[in-house]
Scaffold this motif. Structure first.
Motif, PDB file in Angstrom:
ATOM      1  N   LYS A  15     -16.640  12.472 -32.215  1.00 36.59           N
ATOM      2  CA  LYS A  15     -16.945  13.885 -32.457  1.00 36.59           C
ATOM      3  C   LYS A  15     -16.266  14.415 -33.724  1.00 36.59           C
ATOM      4  N   GLU A  16     -15.742  13.497 -34.539  1.00 42.52           N
ATOM      5  CA  GLU A  16     -15.195  13.828 -35.850  1.00 42.52           C
ATOM      6  C   GLU A  16     -15.584  12.718 -36.803  1.00 42.52           C
ATOM      7  N   LEU A  17     -15.918  13.084 -38.028  1.00 44.74           N
ATOM      8  CA  LEU A  17     -16.352  12.090 -39.007  1.00 44.74           C
ATOM      9  C   LEU A  17     -15.570  12.274 -40.300  1.00 44.74           C
ATOM     10  N   THR A  18     -15.058  11.179 -40.831  1.00 40.38           N
ATOM     11  CA  THR A  18     -14.402  11.185 -42.136  1.00 40.38           C
ATOM     12  C   THR A  18     -15.120  10.171 -43.006  1.00 40.38           C
ATOM     13  N   VAL A  19     -15.589  10.640 -44.170  1.00 38.26           N
ATOM     14  CA  VAL A  19     -16.327   9.777 -45.093  1.00 38.26           C
ATOM     15  C   VAL A  19     -15.803   9.980 -46.511  1.00 38.26           C
ATOM     16  N   GLU A  20     -16.105   9.020 -47.366  1.00 33.45           N
ATOM     17  CA  GLU A  20     -15.750   9.129 -48.773  1.00 33.45           C
ATOM     18  C   GLU A  20     -17.020   9.121 -49.609  1.00 33.45           C
ATOM     19  N   ILE A  21     -17.063  10.010 -50.582  1.00 37.56           N
ATOM     20  CA  ILE A  21     -18.182  10.077 -51.524  1.00 37.56           C
ATOM     21  C   ILE A  21     -17.681   9.530 -52.853  1.00 37.56           C
ATOM     22  N   PRO A  22     -18.095   8.313 -53.218  1.00 35.05           N
ATOM     23  CA  PRO A  22     -17.649   7.737 -54.498  1.00 35.05           C
ATOM     24  C   PRO A  22     -18.559   8.187 -55.638  1.00 35.05           C
ATOM     25  N   ASN A  23     -18.167   7.876 -56.851  1.00 31.51           N
ATOM     26  CA  ASN A  23     -18.964   8.102 -58.065  1.00 31.51           C
ATOM     27  C   ASN A  23     -19.353   9.558 -58.285  1.00 31.51           C
ATOM     28  N   LEU A  24     -18.501  10.468 -57.913  1.00 33.40           N
ATOM     29  CA  LEU A  24     -18.730  11.882 -58.147  1.00 33.40           C
ATOM     30  C   LEU A  24     -17.705  12.312 -59.187  1.00 33.40           C
ATOM     31  N   LYS A  25     -18.169  12.870 -60.271  1.00 35.86           N
ATOM     32  CA  LYS A  25     -17.260  13.292 -61.337  1.00 35.86           C
ATOM     33  C   LYS A  25     -16.452  14.505 -60.887  1.00 35.86           C
ATOM     34  N   PHE A  26     -15.245  14.629 -61.417  1.00 34.73           N
ATOM     35  CA  PHE A  26     -14.444  15.812 -61.125  1.00 34.73           C
ATOM     36  C   PHE A  26     -15.214  17.047 -61.559  1.00 34.73           C
ATOM     37  N   GLY A  27     -15.099  18.126 -60.788  1.00 36.03           N
ATOM     38  CA  GLY A  27     -15.798  19.356 -61.124  1.00 36.03           C
ATOM     39  C   GLY A  27     -15.766  20.333 -59.964  1.00 36.03           C
ATOM     40  N   THR A  28     -16.621  21.335 -60.041  1.00 34.68           N
ATOM     41  CA  THR A  28     -16.722  22.355 -59.000  1.00 34.68           C
ATOM     42  C   THR A  28     -17.966  22.081 -58.164  1.00 34.68           C
ATOM     43  N   TYR A  29     -17.790  22.008 -56.861  1.00 33.68           N
ATOM     44  CA  TYR A  29     -18.871  21.682 -55.946  1.00 33.68           C
ATOM     45  C   TYR A  29     -18.844  22.594 -54.723  1.00 33.68           C
ATOM     46  N   ALA A  30     -19.919  22.572 -53.978  1.00 31.96           N
ATOM     47  CA  ALA A  30     -20.006  23.213 -52.670  1.00 31.96           C
ATOM     48  C   ALA A  30     -20.719  22.236 -51.747  1.00 31.96           C
ATOM     49  N   LEU A  31     -20.361  22.245 -50.469  1.00 33.77           N
ATOM     50  CA  LEU A  31     -20.954  21.335 -49.502  1.00 33.77           C
ATOM     51  C   LEU A  31     -21.645  22.120 -48.394  1.00 33.77           C
ATOM     52  N   ALA A  32     -22.753  21.588 -47.935  1.00 34.35           N
ATOM     53  CA  ALA A  32     -23.443  22.112 -46.763  1.00 34.35           C
ATOM     54  C   ALA A  32     -23.753  20.910 -45.877  1.00 34.35           C
ATOM     55  N   SER A  33     -23.546  21.059 -44.589  1.00 31.85           N
ATOM     56  CA  SER A  33     -23.742  19.940 -43.681  1.00 31.85           C
ATOM     57  C   SER A  33     -24.392  20.425 -42.393  1.00 31.85           C
ATOM     58  N   TYR A  34     -25.137  19.536 -41.758  1.00 35.41           N
ATOM     59  CA  TYR A  34     -25.666  19.831 -40.426  1.00 35.41           C
ATOM     60  C   TYR A  34     -25.806  18.540 -39.647  1.00 35.41           C
ATOM     61  N   GLN A  35     -25.762  18.673 -38.324  1.00 36.22           N
ATOM     62  CA  GLN A  35     -25.941  17.520 -37.456  1.00 36.22           C
ATOM     63  C   GLN A  35     -27.321  17.612 -36.826  1.00 36.22           C
ATOM     64  N   ASP A  36     -28.110  16.582 -37.057  1.00 33.44           N
ATOM     65  CA  ASP A  36     -29.496  16.551 -36.610  1.00 33.44           C
ATOM     66  C   ASP A  36     -29.569  15.986 -35.186  1.00 33.44           C
ATOM     67  N   VAL A  37     -29.240  16.812 -34.220  1.00 33.52           N
ATOM     68  CA  VAL A  37     -29.155  16.377 -32.827  1.00 33.52           C
ATOM     69  C   VAL A  37     -30.507  15.901 -32.303  1.00 33.52           C
ATOM     70  N   ASN A  38     -31.594  16.553 -32.707  1.00 32.16           N
ATOM     71  CA  ASN A  38     -32.918  16.123 -32.218  1.00 32.16           C
ATOM     72  C   ASN A  38     -33.571  15.072 -33.132  1.00 32.16           C
ATOM     73  N   SER A  39     -32.876  14.617 -34.156  1.00 35.21           N
ATOM     74  CA  SER A  39     -33.311  13.535 -35.063  1.00 35.21           C
ATOM     75  C   SER A  39     -34.693  13.756 -35.675  1.00 35.21           C
ATOM     76  N   ASP A  40     -34.974  14.991 -36.100  1.00 32.86           N
ATOM     77  CA  ASP A  40     -36.262  15.253 -36.753  1.00 32.86           C
ATOM     78  C   ASP A  40     -36.155  15.330 -38.279  1.00 32.86           C
ATOM     79  N   GLY A  41     -34.963  15.101 -38.828  1.00 31.40           N
ATOM     80  CA  GLY A  41     -34.785  15.064 -40.272  1.00 31.40           C
ATOM     81  C   GLY A  41     -34.590  16.416 -40.928  1.00 31.40           C
ATOM     82  N   LYS A  42     -34.458  17.464 -40.148  1.00 30.56           N
ATOM     83  CA  LYS A  42     -34.214  18.800 -40.712  1.00 30.56           C
ATOM     84  C   LYS A  42     -33.389  19.610 -39.728  1.00 30.56           C
ATOM     85  N   ILE A  43     -32.765  20.647 -40.246  1.00 30.32           N
ATOM     86  CA  ILE A  43     -31.948  21.486 -39.371  1.00 30.32           C
ATOM     87  C   ILE A  43     -32.856  22.364 -38.512  1.00 30.32           C
ATOM     88  N   GLY A  44     -32.593  22.364 -37.214  1.00 27.80           N
ATOM     89  CA  GLY A  44     -33.371  23.186 -36.300  1.00 27.80           C
ATOM     90  C   GLY A  44     -33.001  24.658 -36.449  1.00 27.80           C
TER      91      GLY A  44
END
Length: 180
Positions: A105-134
């Motif tokens: 129920k917790e996930l830790t991942v690494e994103i390689p090959n991303l240049k230093f800079g300013t970013y924003a993240l958006a995430s969702y868990q696809d519980v019904n596995s339809d490929g989009k946020i319900g």
């Protein structure tokens, strides 16, 4: 000069040019000539910058993202990375999108090959596995989602500035908590 004379002259020039090009091409049997190495004592400022940038990218730490409070220990999790020029938080406006399969129920991942800079993240868990946020009929998400800076939207979707963070040598990890 007549038209026929001009055509004849142009044809002759073309034949000479093609012959010259063909004679300069190597055949498969020829051995390549030995290359000579030249020592370069001085390096321009641009070359120094390029080399330093290459070394920085090669040695910089990847962006580490931890997402807590997942609704499911197995449902796929999507993380979208947005830069300053992307349409945040549009589903197809991101810089990159990643899909991960958690094992708890917790996930830790690494994103390689991303240049230093300013970013924003958006995430969702696809519980019904339809490929989009319900979403419900008003457009409010019905599946777990999270934004960087743990931004919790109230009435409308967040702006890039609300969720942006600096990714650099000192700040290379982000923790987000899913909103259920």
């Amino acid at each position: 000069m007549t038209r026929t004379s001009k055509s004849f002259i142009l044809s002759g020039i073309l034949v000479v040019a093609i012959t010259t090009l063909i004679s300069r091409c190597k055949t498969g049997d020829e051995k390549p000539k030995a290359e000579t190495s030249v020592a370069i004592d001085s390096v321009s400022e641009e070359e120094t910058t390029d080399t330093a940038a290459t070394k920085t990218i090669a040695t910089q730490k990847p962006l580490t993202i931890t997402i807590q409070n997942l609704a499911s220990a197995t449902a796929p999790l999507y993380i979208s990375v947005y830069g300053t020029k992307n349409k945040f938080p549009e589903p197809k406006g991101q810089l990159k999108e990643y899909k991960f399969k958690p094992h708890r129920k917790e996930l830790t991942v690494e994103i390689p090959n991303l240049k230093f800079g300013t970013y924003a993240l958006a995430s969702y868990q696809d519980v019904n596995s339809d490929g989009k946020i319900g979403k419900n009929f008003i457009g409010i998400p019905t599946e777990g989602y999270a934004f960087s800076n743990n931004y919790k939207p109230t009435i409308k979707a967040p702006k890039f500035e609300d969720c942006s963070f600096a990714y650099n040598a000192k700040n290379n990890s982000v923790t987000m908590k899913m909103i259920q």
